[in-house]
Design a protein around this motif. Structure first.
Motif, mmCIF file in Angstrom:
data_model
loop_
_atom_site.group_PDB
_atom_site.id
_atom_site.type_symbol
_atom_site.label_atom_id
_atom_site.label_comp_id
_atom_site.label_asym_id
_atom_site.label_seq_id
_atom_site.Cartn_x
_atom_site.Cartn_y
_atom_site.Cartn_z
ATOM 1 N N ARG A 2 28.161 50.501 17.893
ATOM 2 C CA ARG A 2 27.897 51.934 17.731
ATOM 3 C C ARG A 2 26.726 52.396 18.586
ATOM 4 N NH1 ARG A 2 28.343 50.466 12.126
ATOM 5 N NH2 ARG A 2 30.460 50.869 11.351
ATOM 6 N N LYS A 3 25.917 51.446 19.053
ATOM 7 C CA LYS A 3 24.766 51.787 19.884
ATOM 8 C C LYS A 3 25.170 51.795 21.352
ATOM 9 C CE LYS A 3 21.608 49.432 16.676
ATOM 10 N NZ LYS A 3 20.569 48.378 16.565
ATOM 11 N N SER A 4 24.449 52.557 22.145
ATOM 12 C CA SER A 4 24.715 52.573 23.585
ATOM 13 C C SER A 4 24.109 51.365 24.293
ATOM 14 C CB SER A 4 24.164 53.862 24.209
ATOM 15 O OG SER A 4 22.752 53.944 24.005
ATOM 16 N N ASN A 5 23.134 50.721 23.667
ATOM 17 C CA ASN A 5 22.462 49.575 24.287
ATOM 18 C C ASN A 5 21.981 48.647 23.185
ATOM 19 O OD1 ASN A 5 21.321 47.951 26.267
ATOM 20 N ND2 ASN A 5 19.350 48.982 26.143
ATOM 21 N N SER A 6 22.316 47.352 23.321
ATOM 22 C CA SER A 6 21.883 46.327 22.358
ATOM 23 C C SER A 6 20.900 45.386 23.050
ATOM 24 C CB SER A 6 23.081 45.538 21.831
ATOM 25 O OG SER A 6 24.011 46.410 21.207
ATOM 26 N N GLU A 7 19.777 45.146 22.408
ATOM 27 C CA GLU A 7 18.716 44.333 23.007
ATOM 28 C C GLU A 7 18.563 43.030 22.226
ATOM 29 O OE1 GLU A 7 13.922 44.644 24.062
ATOM 30 O OE2 GLU A 7 15.021 46.360 23.224
ATOM 31 N N GLY B 85 24.597 46.844 27.653
ATOM 32 C CA GLY B 85 24.977 48.254 27.571
ATOM 33 C C GLY B 85 26.465 48.459 27.749
ATOM 34 N N LYS B 86 26.868 49.713 27.686
ATOM 35 C CA LYS B 86 28.286 50.031 27.818
ATOM 36 C C LYS B 86 28.769 49.936 29.258
ATOM 37 C CE LYS B 86 28.649 52.985 23.747
ATOM 38 N NZ LYS B 86 29.077 54.298 23.215
ATOM 39 N N MET B 87 27.841 50.004 30.227
ATOM 40 C CA MET B 87 28.236 49.975 31.628
ATOM 41 C C MET B 87 27.661 48.798 32.396
ATOM 42 S SD MET B 87 30.181 52.620 31.794
ATOM 43 C CE MET B 87 30.446 52.622 33.555
ATOM 44 N N ARG B 88 26.561 48.212 31.885
ATOM 45 C CA ARG B 88 25.896 47.147 32.638
ATOM 46 C C ARG B 88 25.144 46.229 31.678
ATOM 47 N NH1 ARG B 88 23.120 51.785 33.845
ATOM 48 N NH2 ARG B 88 24.113 51.895 35.898
ATOM 49 N N ILE B 89 24.691 45.096 32.261
ATOM 50 C CA ILE B 89 23.833 44.124 31.557
ATOM 51 C C ILE B 89 22.556 43.985 32.371
ATOM 52 C CG2 ILE B 89 23.585 41.738 30.804
ATOM 53 C CD1 ILE B 89 26.557 41.611 30.354
ATOM 54 N N LYS B 90 21.434 43.988 31.649
ATOM 55 C CA LYS B 90 20.139 43.894 32.329
ATOM 56 C C LYS B 90 19.296 42.809 31.670
ATOM 57 C CE LYS B 90 16.970 47.024 31.649
ATOM 58 N NZ LYS B 90 16.167 48.276 31.697
ATOM 59 N N ARG C 63 31.660 41.423 25.839
ATOM 60 C CA ARG C 63 33.082 41.374 26.190
ATOM 61 C C ARG C 63 33.804 42.667 25.791
ATOM 62 N NH1 ARG C 63 34.470 35.042 24.540
ATOM 63 N NH2 ARG C 63 33.471 34.122 26.399
ATOM 64 N N LYS C 64 33.411 43.255 24.654
ATOM 65 C CA LYS C 64 34.052 44.512 24.243
ATOM 66 C C LYS C 64 33.710 45.649 25.217
ATOM 67 C CE LYS C 64 36.347 47.250 21.526
ATOM 68 N NZ LYS C 64 36.170 48.471 22.321
ATOM 69 N N HIS C 65 32.439 45.777 25.626
ATOM 70 C CA HIS C 65 32.060 46.814 26.592
ATOM 71 C C HIS C 65 32.715 46.580 27.950
ATOM 72 C CE1 HIS C 65 29.517 48.706 23.783
ATOM 73 N NE2 HIS C 65 28.445 47.937 23.909
ATOM 74 N N ALA C 66 32.814 45.322 28.366
ATOM 75 C CA ALA C 66 33.454 45.028 29.653
ATOM 76 C C ALA C 66 34.942 45.351 29.609
ATOM 77 C CB ALA C 66 33.240 43.560 30.017
ATOM 78 N N LEU C 67 35.571 45.078 28.469
ATOM 79 C CA LEU C 67 36.991 45.392 28.342
ATOM 80 C C LEU C 67 37.228 46.896 28.421
ATOM 81 C CD1 LEU C 67 39.728 44.018 27.924
ATOM 82 C CD2 LEU C 67 39.441 44.352 25.465
ATOM 83 N N ASP C 68 36.292 47.690 27.892
ATOM 84 C CA ASP C 68 36.407 49.150 28.033
ATOM 85 C C ASP C 68 36.307 49.581 29.489
ATOM 86 O OD1 ASP C 68 36.654 49.310 25.302
ATOM 87 O OD2 ASP C 68 34.532 49.763 24.951
ATOM 88 N N CYS C 69 35.663 48.769 30.322
ATOM 89 C CA CYS C 69 35.570 49.052 31.759
ATOM 90 C C CYS C 69 36.645 48.320 32.559
ATOM 91 C CB CYS C 69 34.188 48.672 32.292
ATOM 92 S SG CYS C 69 32.829 49.598 31.543
ATOM 93 N N ASN C 70 37.694 47.822 31.860
ATOM 94 C CA ASN C 70 38.807 47.105 32.503
ATOM 95 C C ASN C 70 38.338 45.823 33.190
ATOM 96 O OD1 ASN C 70 40.683 49.104 31.742
ATOM 97 N ND2 ASN C 70 40.193 50.317 33.563
#
Length: 490
Positions: free
Chosen positions: A378-383, A407-412, A473-480
């Motif tokens: 539910r969060k946009s970024n998990s730390e 994050g939903k678009m990247r990993i830092k 993996r869930k966020h990456a799957l949303d980005c195909n």
């Protein structure tokens, strides 16, 4: 040829000249010009006809228009055209009458002229007498020609009358056809109106019938409900309660039986696996759940030590129909990955040229991990707090705590304001559990940010490590993009 001079004066008594009637009307202001041709034929010099086209041409044109009118589809237009043509024919008839009057006046004039010339011929002699005789012959020729013109005029008059009669008949037929079509249209309108009225009456009757049927259905339903209530009241309440208790007891028994059946199936599976592994000189130590490590141990001291054996771990389907080699899992220890949940693990042990196989049961999930992952999604970024153990395959000297942001678009990966790596999800990125014999393998992950840059990160607990893998993996799957380990089948 004798030339007649226009200035010759002839003296003759005034009473010898016959007067011309005053009521004679001329068709034109000038007398037509004639000349003698061969054999004393009277020839009329051609003059320009300013009266328009000939009557025959007009008749042909009207006939062509009439044929075009027959081809038209509009009856009303056809009737109007017939009326116009009838008016034109009447006009032509009037013109023919005028021509007839003009012809009659011409005959009268020629007769009077001939009589005057005859009287002059008796009074003159010599050369003048010959000229008068020539004039008399010319007048007679003109009379003959005028008679021919009259014949043609009579023929044209007959044709005009015929055309007028035809147009009158056609006009009457057109009017009859218009009236007939009008009556047909009125009849069709009346029939259509009657059909609409009948349809409206049928719809009204259908609506009334549907309302009556609905009312009847509702009444019947109310009666059935009342009858059911009456029947229920007739029964003893104690028997109804007893039946409900019996049903509840049966449901509890069925639930217990199903739980016992599942337990028996698990025991049967474990017994089969134990039978398979009974003659195996090695065994697996560890819990078959996510977040634990499975370790191969010898069953006795007589077998070769672990250091002299080679291993290969496999991931099987729950039915055992296929198995997949886990790339890099060639140690005696293997920490299960979230992708192993519900799968069966298998390890091949090669010792002294012999291959032994040990099989596990399905890897079970960890209680509470699913709800924790749902909260993080539910969060946009998990730390997460991590420690870098290796970088590009080499041990990392510093053991300082870093932040691993999913994050939903990247990993830092960063420490404070210093960023080690920040990459968006791409097919080149890999993320999985560590497949080595390290003591903290259950807490470590392998992360390849891009080609040429990889890390081994150690989390604070097994729960955080598995949650980070599942969220990424869930966020990456949303980005195909599918995140997996090296050489994994995805």
């Amino acid at each position: 040829m004798t030339k007649i001079s226009p200035v010759v004066e002839i003296k003759m008594p005034m009473e010898a000249a016959l007067p011309v009637s005053a009521d004679v009307s001329f068709a034109s202001n000038s007398f037509p010009k004639y000349k003698l041709g061969p054999d004393n034929q009277v020839l009329e010099e051609p003059i320009e006809d300013n009266q328009g086209p000939l009557l025959k041409e007009v008749i042909e044109q009207e006939a062509s228009h009439l044929s075009e009118q027959h081809k038209r589809l509009s009856v009303r237009d056809l009737a109007s055209k017939f009326d116009k043509n009838l008016t034109a024919a009447a006009k032509l008839s009037n013109e023919a009458k005028l021509r007839e009057v003009a012809s009659l006046e011409g005959h009268v004039l020629l007769k009077k002229l001939r009589d005057a010339l005859e009287s002059l011929r008796g009074r003159l002699a010599g050369k003048n007498k010959d000229d008068v005789e020539k004039a008399i012959s010319m007048v007679e020729a003109l009379a003959v020609k005028l008679t021919q013109k009259e014949g043609e005029l009579i023929q044209e008059k007959f044709e005009v009358k015929k055309l007028v009669n035809f147009l009158k008949q056609a006009s009457e037929d057109a009017k009859k056809l218009v009236n007939q079509e009008k009556s047909f249209a009125c009849a069709e309108i009346e029939s259509a109106r009657a059909v609409v009225l009948r349809i409206g009456e049928a719809l009204e009757e259908q609506e009334n019938a549907s309302q009556a049927s609905k009312t009847q259905d509702v009444g019947e339903l109310v009666e059935e409900v009342q009858e059911a209530r009456r029947i229920k009241l007739l029964h003893q309440p104690s028997k109804v309660m007893a039946m409900e208790h019996e049903l509840r007891a049966l449901r509890d028994q069925i639930r217990e039986k199903s739980i016992f059946s599942i337990k028996l199936q698990k025991e049967l599976t474990m017994s089969k696996r134990s039978e398979e592994n009974k003659y195996c000189v090695y065994k697996l130590h560890g819990s078959e759940t996510l977040g634990s490590c499975l370790r191969v141990q010898p069953c006795s001291e007589e077998v070769p030590p672990i250091s002299k054996c080679s291993f290969q771990w496999y991931r099987l389907s729950s039915e055992g129909s296929w198995r997949e080699a886990i790339s890099g899992a060639n140690r005696s220890i293997y920490a299960s990955d979230p992708s192993d949940v519900g799968r069966v693990l298998q390890v091949d042990i090669i010792s002294n040229g012999k291959k032994l196989t040990i099989t596990t049961g399905p890897i079970q999930p960890v209680a509470g991990l699913g709800s924790h992952v749902e909260t993080l999604l539910r969060k946009s970024n998990s730390e997460f707090n991590v420690v870098i153990s290796q970088m590009n395959g080499q041990d990392y000297s510093s053991h300082s705590v870093h932040s691993f942001h999913v994050g939903k678009m990247r990993i830092k990966l960063c420490r404070g304001w210093i960023t080690k790596s920040r990459e968006i999800y791409s097919p080149a990125m890999q993320l999985c559990g560590v497949r080595s014999d390290a003591s903290n393998a259950a807490k470590a992950v392998f992360w390849q940010a891009r080609k040429g840059l990889s890390f081994v990160l150690t989390f604070e607990s097994e729960r955080e490590r598995n949650a980070a893998i599942m969220v990424a993996r869930k966020h990456a799957l949303d980005c195909n993009v599918v995140l997996a380990g090296p050489d994994d089948l995805v």
